[in-house]
Design an enzyme around this catalytic site. Structure first.
Site, PDB file in Angstrom:
ATOM      1  N   HIS A 111       9.404   5.921  -3.990  1.00 44.25           N
ATOM      2  CA  HIS A 111      10.256   7.084  -4.248  1.00 44.25           C
ATOM      3  C   HIS A 111      11.441   6.653  -5.109  1.00 44.25           C
ATOM      4  O   HIS A 111      12.031   5.589  -4.859  1.00 44.25           O
ATOM      5  CB  HIS A 111      10.743   7.670  -2.919  1.00 44.25           C
ATOM      6  CG  HIS A 111      11.624   8.877  -3.117  1.00 44.25           C
ATOM      7  ND1 HIS A 111      11.112  10.097  -3.503  1.00 44.25           N
ATOM      8  CD2 HIS A 111      12.955   9.033  -3.018  1.00 44.25           C
ATOM      9  CE1 HIS A 111      12.105  10.958  -3.636  1.00 44.25           C
ATOM     10  NE2 HIS A 111      13.240  10.338  -3.341  1.00 44.25           N
ATOM     11  N   GLU A 145       6.818  13.210   7.590  1.00 41.43           N
ATOM     12  CA  GLU A 145       7.957  13.801   6.878  1.00 41.43           C
ATOM     13  C   GLU A 145       7.961  13.350   5.423  1.00 41.43           C
ATOM     14  O   GLU A 145       7.635  12.201   5.142  1.00 41.43           O
ATOM     15  CB  GLU A 145       9.283  13.345   7.512  1.00 41.43           C
ATOM     16  CG  GLU A 145       9.426  13.671   8.976  1.00 41.43           C
ATOM     17  CD  GLU A 145       9.494  15.164   9.217  1.00 41.43           C
ATOM     18  OE1 GLU A 145      10.200  15.855   8.455  1.00 41.43           O
ATOM     19  OE2 GLU A 145       8.806  15.631  10.147  1.00 41.43           O
ATOM     20  N   GLU A 176      10.975   0.244 -10.603  1.00 42.59           N
ATOM     21  CA  GLU A 176       9.852   0.703  -9.763  1.00 42.59           C
ATOM     22  C   GLU A 176       8.621  -0.153 -10.040  1.00 42.59           C
ATOM     23  O   GLU A 176       7.897  -0.570  -9.137  1.00 42.59           O
ATOM     24  CB  GLU A 176       9.502   2.167 -10.060  1.00 42.59           C
ATOM     25  CG  GLU A 176      10.499   3.183  -9.536  1.00 42.59           C
ATOM     26  CD  GLU A 176      10.015   4.615  -9.728  1.00 42.59           C
ATOM     27  OE1 GLU A 176       8.860   4.918  -9.412  1.00 42.59           O
ATOM     28  OE2 GLU A 176      10.815   5.446 -10.214  1.00 42.59           O
TER      29      GLU A 176
END
Ligand code: GAR
Length: 231
Positions: A111, A145, A176
């Site tokens: 993320h 979640e 990333e």
């Protein structure tokens, strides 16, 4: 070498997927990519994976009566590929709790923020708007979640005063591509495991010093040079 079979789920460009494929070119990297699955037929990453000789598959919402049915098809495809670990790499669908439960501890996500800050979309714009002086990315175990679950690894970049959203997007994306292969290696080797809602590490780790941002002028980006700066 005993390599862990890993499948990657994507929805689009697939640059993180490409970074993982690239990492497997090192013969000491403990992972073999056994398949790439997309929820969108037009995902650019599918062509990149196919060109690398990796099996690809599209499992799209329009071909399934609901989320449970889609995730059941996903589960079946992953098992058919022989995947033991699943990497979400820009897979922009929320997985059903039943699916996540089946893959608990064996499914990870990247993320583009320092979680738990900035879950969801437009993380770079929101980090700039919040006046953050550092930002980054997180690899974590997936729970039901969204953008939640035990953190495995994070990388930090400075937010510079002149940064626009595109500058920051580029800076974070570059890290990333470094972070995801490192985090996957830890999971594949069993050095990072999800236990009791936490990530438990084994093996030895090091790292010292701090990142401080911004550092004015030509000063190097570390705490020692900050200490040397005169006010
Ligand atoms: C990446 O920046 C990834 O971190 C983000 O989507 C982008 C996909 O790019 N994922 C999320 O926002 C998940 N919540 P890519 O297809 O080039 O890897």
């Amino acid at each position: 070498m005993n390599k862990k079979p890993v499948a990657i789920l994507i929805s689009g460009r697939g640059s993180n997927m490409s970074a993982l494929i690239e990492a497997t070119r090192d013969r000491d990297y403990p992972v073999e990519i056994v398949g790439v699955i997309s929820n969108r037929a037009d995902a650019k990453g599918l062509g990149i994976a196919a060109a690398a000789g990796i099996e690809t598959k599209v499992i799209a919402p329009k071909d399934h009566p609901g989320k449970e049915a889609l995730d059941a098809a996903l589960d079946e495809a992953l098992r058919a590929m022989g995947a033991e670990i699943v990497c979400l790499a820009g897979y922009m669908r929320l997985l059903t709790p039943g699916f996540v439960e089946k893959w608990a501890g064996r499914i990870i996500n990247i993320h583009p923020s320092l979680l738990p800050l900035f879950k969801g979309l437009e993380t770079h714009r929101r980090a700039i708007e919040a006046g953050m002086r550092v930002h980054g990315c997180t690899v974590h175990f997936v729970t039901a979640e969204m953008d939640d679950g035990p953190i495995i690894a994070q990388a930090v970049v400075p937010v510079l005063p002149a940064d626009g959203e595109d500058d920051l997007t580029r800076r974070v994306l570059a890290v990333e591509h470094q972070l995801y292969p490192l985090a996957l290696k830890l999971v594949a080797e069993g050095k990072a495991r999800m236990t009791g809602g936490r990530t438990v590490f084994s093996g030895s780790f090091n790292g010292s010093g701090s990142l401080v941002a911004p550092i004015a002028g030509e000063e190097a980006f570390d705490i020692e040079s900050l200490a040397r700066m005169t006010p």
